[in-house]
Design a protein around this motif. Structure first.
Motif, PDB file in Angstrom:
ATOM      1  N   ASN A  46      35.921  13.162   8.406  1.00  0.00           N
ATOM      2  CA  ASN A  46      34.923  12.846   9.429  1.00  0.00           C
ATOM      3  C   ASN A  46      34.679  11.332   9.499  1.00  0.00           C
ATOM      4  O   ASN A  46      34.704  10.733  10.573  1.00  0.00           O
ATOM      5  CB  ASN A  46      33.613  13.551   9.103  1.00  0.00           C
ATOM      6  CG  ASN A  46      32.551  13.344  10.177  1.00  0.00           C
ATOM      7  OD1 ASN A  46      32.486  14.107  11.131  1.00  0.00           O
ATOM      8  ND2 ASN A  46      31.748  12.300  10.047  1.00  0.00           N
ATOM      9  N   ASP A  47      34.436  10.729   8.353  1.00  0.00           N
ATOM     10  CA  ASP A  47      34.033   9.316   8.344  1.00  0.00           C
ATOM     11  C   ASP A  47      35.201   8.345   8.435  1.00  0.00           C
ATOM     12  O   ASP A  47      34.991   7.144   8.671  1.00  0.00           O
ATOM     13  CB  ASP A  47      33.197   9.018   7.091  1.00  0.00           C
ATOM     14  CG  ASP A  47      31.729   9.397   7.299  1.00  0.00           C
ATOM     15  OD1 ASP A  47      31.456  10.212   8.201  1.00  0.00           O
ATOM     16  OD2 ASP A  47      30.869   8.877   6.574  1.00  0.00           O
ATOM     17  N   THR A  48      36.419   8.827   8.227  1.00  0.00           N
ATOM     18  CA  THR A  48      37.574   7.928   8.375  1.00  0.00           C
ATOM     19  C   THR A  48      38.299   8.173   9.696  1.00  0.00           C
ATOM     20  O   THR A  48      39.319   7.538   9.960  1.00  0.00           O
ATOM     21  CB  THR A  48      38.608   8.127   7.239  1.00  0.00           C
ATOM     22  OG1 THR A  48      39.065   9.485   7.271  1.00  0.00           O
ATOM     23  CG2 THR A  48      38.021   7.807   5.874  1.00  0.00           C
ATOM     24  N   GLY A  79      29.949  15.556   9.718  1.00  0.00           N
ATOM     25  CA  GLY A  79      30.761  16.201   8.688  1.00  0.00           C
ATOM     26  C   GLY A  79      30.542  15.620   7.304  1.00  0.00           C
ATOM     27  O   GLY A  79      30.642  16.327   6.301  1.00  0.00           O
ATOM     28  N   ASP A  80      30.242  14.331   7.240  1.00  0.00           N
ATOM     29  CA  ASP A  80      30.015  13.723   5.923  1.00  0.00           C
ATOM     30  C   ASP A  80      28.655  14.130   5.357  1.00  0.00           C
ATOM     31  O   ASP A  80      28.529  14.440   4.173  1.00  0.00           O
ATOM     32  CB  ASP A  80      30.120  12.194   6.024  1.00  0.00           C
ATOM     33  CG  ASP A  80      30.127  11.529   4.651  1.00  0.00           C
ATOM     34  OD1 ASP A  80      30.656  12.136   3.697  1.00  0.00           O
ATOM     35  OD2 ASP A  80      29.608  10.413   4.533  1.00  0.00           O
ATOM     36  N   ALA A  81      27.635  14.142   6.212  1.00  0.00           N
ATOM     37  CA  ALA A  81      26.296  14.555   5.767  1.00  0.00           C
ATOM     38  C   ALA A  81      26.354  15.995   5.253  1.00  0.00           C
ATOM     39  O   ALA A  81      25.885  16.304   4.146  1.00  0.00           O
ATOM     40  CB  ALA A  81      25.299  14.437   6.922  1.00  0.00           C
ATOM     41  N   ASP A 139      24.123   6.970  -1.088  1.00  0.00           N
ATOM     42  CA  ASP A 139      24.619   6.692   0.270  1.00  0.00           C
ATOM     43  C   ASP A 139      25.745   5.673   0.250  1.00  0.00           C
ATOM     44  O   ASP A 139      25.989   5.001  -0.756  1.00  0.00           O
ATOM     45  CB  ASP A 139      23.454   6.188   1.132  1.00  0.00           C
ATOM     46  CG  ASP A 139      23.826   6.046   2.602  1.00  0.00           C
ATOM     47  OD1 ASP A 139      24.728   6.767   3.064  1.00  0.00           O
ATOM     48  OD2 ASP A 139      23.228   5.191   3.282  1.00  0.00           O
ATOM     49  N   HIS A 140      26.388   5.521   1.414  1.00  0.00           N
ATOM     50  CA  HIS A 140      27.467   4.538   1.558  1.00  0.00           C
ATOM     51  C   HIS A 140      27.250   3.599   2.746  1.00  0.00           C
ATOM     52  O   HIS A 140      28.130   2.804   3.057  1.00  0.00           O
ATOM     53  CB  HIS A 140      28.827   5.259   1.682  1.00  0.00           C
ATOM     54  CG  HIS A 140      29.033   5.943   3.004  1.00  0.00           C
ATOM     55  ND1 HIS A 140      30.053   5.607   3.867  1.00  0.00           N
ATOM     56  CD2 HIS A 140      28.343   6.919   3.619  1.00  0.00           C
ATOM     57  CE1 HIS A 140      29.985   6.373   4.941  1.00  0.00           C
ATOM     58  NE2 HIS A 140      28.963   7.178   4.813  1.00  0.00           N
ATOM     59  N   HIS A 141      26.107   3.688   3.435  1.00  0.00           N
ATOM     60  CA  HIS A 141      25.848   2.786   4.575  1.00  0.00           C
ATOM     61  C   HIS A 141      25.396   1.418   4.062  1.00  0.00           C
ATOM     62  O   HIS A 141      24.435   1.335   3.302  1.00  0.00           O
ATOM     63  CB  HIS A 141      24.751   3.355   5.474  1.00  0.00           C
ATOM     64  CG  HIS A 141      25.141   4.613   6.188  1.00  0.00           C
ATOM     65  ND1 HIS A 141      24.889   5.859   5.668  1.00  0.00           N
ATOM     66  CD2 HIS A 141      25.784   4.807   7.359  1.00  0.00           C
ATOM     67  CE1 HIS A 141      25.362   6.782   6.509  1.00  0.00           C
ATOM     68  NE2 HIS A 141      25.912   6.162   7.534  1.00  0.00           N
ATOM     69  N   LEU A 145      21.329  12.400   0.797  1.00  0.00           N
ATOM     70  CA  LEU A 145      22.744  12.037   0.816  1.00  0.00           C
ATOM     71  C   LEU A 145      23.104  11.500   2.191  1.00  0.00           C
ATOM     72  O   LEU A 145      22.693  12.074   3.214  1.00  0.00           O
ATOM     73  CB  LEU A 145      23.603  13.270   0.504  1.00  0.00           C
ATOM     74  CG  LEU A 145      23.424  13.888  -0.890  1.00  0.00           C
ATOM     75  CD1 LEU A 145      24.098  15.252  -0.959  1.00  0.00           C
ATOM     76  CD2 LEU A 145      24.000  12.969  -1.956  1.00  0.00           C
ATOM     77  N   ASP A 146      23.847  10.411   2.237  1.00  0.00           N
ATOM     78  CA  ASP A 146      24.382   9.875   3.499  1.00  0.00           C
ATOM     79  C   ASP A 146      23.286   9.429   4.464  1.00  0.00           C
ATOM     80  O   ASP A 146      23.466   9.443   5.669  1.00  0.00           O
ATOM     81  CB  ASP A 146      25.267  10.956   4.165  1.00  0.00           C
ATOM     82  CG  ASP A 146      26.251  10.360   5.169  1.00  0.00           C
ATOM     83  OD1 ASP A 146      26.844   9.313   4.873  1.00  0.00           O
ATOM     84  OD2 ASP A 146      26.430  10.948   6.258  1.00  0.00           O
ATOM     85  N   CYS A 147      22.155   9.022   3.928  1.00  0.00           N
ATOM     86  CA  CYS A 147      20.985   8.742   4.749  1.00  0.00           C
ATOM     87  C   CYS A 147      20.587   7.276   4.614  1.00  0.00           C
ATOM     88  O   CYS A 147      20.117   6.857   3.551  1.00  0.00           O
ATOM     89  CB  CYS A 147      19.860   9.631   4.238  1.00  0.00           C
ATOM     90  SG  CYS A 147      18.733  10.139   5.489  1.00  0.00           S
ATOM     91  N   SER A 159      32.947   7.134   2.604  1.00  0.00           N
ATOM     92  CA  SER A 159      32.076   8.272   2.931  1.00  0.00           C
ATOM     93  C   SER A 159      31.244   8.646   1.707  1.00  0.00           C
ATOM     94  O   SER A 159      31.614   8.320   0.568  1.00  0.00           O
ATOM     95  CB  SER A 159      32.926   9.477   3.323  1.00  0.00           C
ATOM     96  OG  SER A 159      33.822   9.782   2.269  1.00  0.00           O
ATOM     97  N   THR A 160      30.162   9.352   1.951  1.00  0.00           N
ATOM     98  CA  THR A 160      29.376   9.860   0.825  1.00  0.00           C
ATOM     99  C   THR A 160      30.214  10.854   0.026  1.00  0.00           C
ATOM    100  O   THR A 160      30.127  10.911  -1.192  1.00  0.00           O
ATOM    101  CB  THR A 160      28.075  10.503   1.327  1.00  0.00           C
ATOM    102  OG1 THR A 160      27.342   9.502   2.043  1.00  0.00           O
ATOM    103  CG2 THR A 160      27.211  11.003   0.183  1.00  0.00           C
ATOM    104  N   CYS A 161      31.049  11.628   0.731  1.00  0.00           N
ATOM    105  CA  CYS A 161      31.885  12.606   0.015  1.00  0.00           C
ATOM    106  C   CYS A 161      32.832  11.921  -0.976  1.00  0.00           C
ATOM    107  O   CYS A 161      33.008  12.401  -2.094  1.00  0.00           O
ATOM    108  CB  CYS A 161      32.647  13.466   1.013  1.00  0.00           C
ATOM    109  SG  CYS A 161      31.610  14.792   1.673  1.00  0.00           S
TER     110      CYS A 161
END
Ligand SMILES: [Mn+2]
Length: 329
Positions: free
Chosen positions: A174-176, A34-36, A125-127, A100-102, A144-146
Motif C-alpha cells: 500500500n505505502d510503496t 492498507g498500512d493503517a 509511526d513512520h510519518h 499505529l501509522d498516525c 511503512s508502519t508494517c
C-alpha cells in the motif's frame, strides 16, 4: 538500519511495556489505508501470539475501505461506538493505548477518548510529520508502519506466520505503491522476502487492494479529461465536488490514488487531488517527484506526511488553495 528514528522510547522498551500490560487498545488513523489496517492486524496477532491471554482490542473511528471484506480478520476491528458498547470507558482503565501509522492526535478522531483514560500511550509511526503525540513515541523513517513492525517479531520472540505476513505485506505494498515509490529500500525487500517465505500471497493481496471498480474507471476518465495542467511547474491538479461525487455515484474510497494518477502524467513534478467533504471543508492530497517537498507544502494547510506524499484538510476554498500553492512553489 536503526539510524532514521526519533522519539523517547526504543522498540525493545515498547515490547517491555506491552509484555507488562493486560488490556491493550490499538488504533490507527481515520480514512484508514492498507498500512493503517495491515499494521493493526499484524500487531494484534503478534501480541496475541506472544501471549494469547492479553486482552487486545482494535478501534478505528471511521469507515473501512471496501476491499477489507476480503480479509476475514477485519471483523476484529471495532468502530468507536461498538467499542463503547463493549467497554465501560468511565470505570475501566486500559493499561496501554497504542496508535499505529498516525501522524497526529486529530487523526485518532473519537478514539482519543480511549487514550485519555488509558494508563500509558504509545505512538508507533513512520510519518516524518509525526507530532510525537503520545507519552511514548517511536517514529522511524521507513516505507511503512508494517515494515517498521517487523523488528517486533524478534522482540516478542515469535515466529512469522502466514497471517501476520499477509497483513504486513498489505501495508508495505500500500505505502510503496507496489514497490514503485522511492521509499523502497534493501530492507523493504529483505522483509518482503521473509513475508513471501512465510506464505503471504503477493498476487492475491495486490489484486485485492489495487482492483478498480467500474465506477472508479469512469471517475478516472473524468479526472483525466478535466484535470488542470501547468507545464511551467509540472503541476497537475483536480478538484472533486460533492455534486460530482453524487453524479458519478462514487464514494470516498473510490477516490484513493488520484493524486498518484495525476503525477504519472509525463513531465509532472507535483500533483494535487482535492475533494470537497460533506461539511464543506476540503481534503487534499499532494504527490511529488524530485523537485518539491510536499510535506512542507501541506503544512501550510495544517497537514503533513512525507516529502513525496502528504495531505491536509482545510476550510479554504479550492481556488484559495491553488493560489497558496503557487505562492509556495
Ligand atoms: Mn503508512
Amino acid at each position: 538500519m536503526k539510524k532514521n528514528f526519533r522519539g523517547n522510547i526504543m522498540p525493545k522498551e515498547i515490547g517491555e511495556k506491552i509484555k507488562k500490560s493486560k488490556n491493550i487498545v490499538l488504533t490507527a488513523h481515520i480514512n484508514p489505508d492498507g498500512d493503517a489496517l495491515g499494521s493493526l492486524l499484524a500487531f494484534y496477532f503478534m501480541i496475541k501470539k506472544f501471549d494469547n491471554k492479553k486482552n487486545v482490542q482494535i478501534v478505528v473511528d471511521d469507515k473501512l475501505p471496501k476491499y477489507m471484506h476480503h480479509f476475514e480478520d477485519t471483523k476484529l476491528i471495532l468502530s468507536y461506538e461498538k467499542f463503547l458498547q463493549e467497554n465501560d470507558l468511565k470505570n475501566k482503565k486500559n493499561d496501554l493505548f497504542i496508535s499505529l501509522d498516525c501522524a497526529n492526535e486529530e487523526r485518532y478522531q473519537k478514539s482519543v477518548e480511549i487514550k485519555k483514560q488509558s494508563e500509558n500511550s504509545i505512538n508507533i509511526d513512520h510519518h516524518i510529520s509525526n507530532t510525537e503525540h503520545a507519552e511514548f513515541n517511536y517514529i522511524e523513517d521507513i516505507c511503512s508502519t508494517c515494515e517498521l513492525l517487523y523488528q517486533f517479531l524478534k522482540i516478542f520472540g515469535i515466529e512469522l506466520d502466514e497471517r501476520i505476513a499477509k497483513y504486513m505485506y498489505l501495508g508495505i505494498i500500500n505505502d510503496t505503491g507496489n514497490f514503485r515509490h522511492d521509499n523502497v529500500t534493501e530492507h523493504t525487500f529483505f522483509v518482503c522476502s521473509k513475508l513471501i517465505g512465510a506464505g503471504a500471497d503477493n498476487h492475491k493481496i495486490a489484486n485485492i487492494i489495487f482492483a478498480v471498480s467500474e465506477k472508479k474507471i469512469d471517475f478516472f476518465g473524468e479526472v483525466y479529461k478535466n484535470k488542470k495542467i501547468d507545464h511551467n511547474y509540472g503541476f497537475a491538479y483536480y478538484y472533486l465536488t460533492q455534486e460530482k461525487m453524487k453524479e458519478l455515484g462514487i464514494e470516498k474510497d473510490d477516490t484513493d490514488g488520484i493524486a498518484e494518477m495525476l503525477l504519472k502524467i509525463e513531465g509532472m513534478e507535483i500533483s494535487l487531488f482535492a475533494r470537497e467533504e460533506v461539511d464543506g471543508s476540503v481534503k487534499g492530497s499532494f504527490r511529488a517527484n524530485n523537485k518539491y517537498n510536499v510535506n512542507e507544502l501541506a503544512q501550510n494547510f495544517g497537514g503533513g506526511g512525507h516529502i513525496k506524499a502528504a495531505g491536509f484538510r482545510t476550510e479554504l476554498t479550492f481556488d484559495e488553495i491553488v493560489k497558496k500553492v503557487y505562492e509556495k512553489l
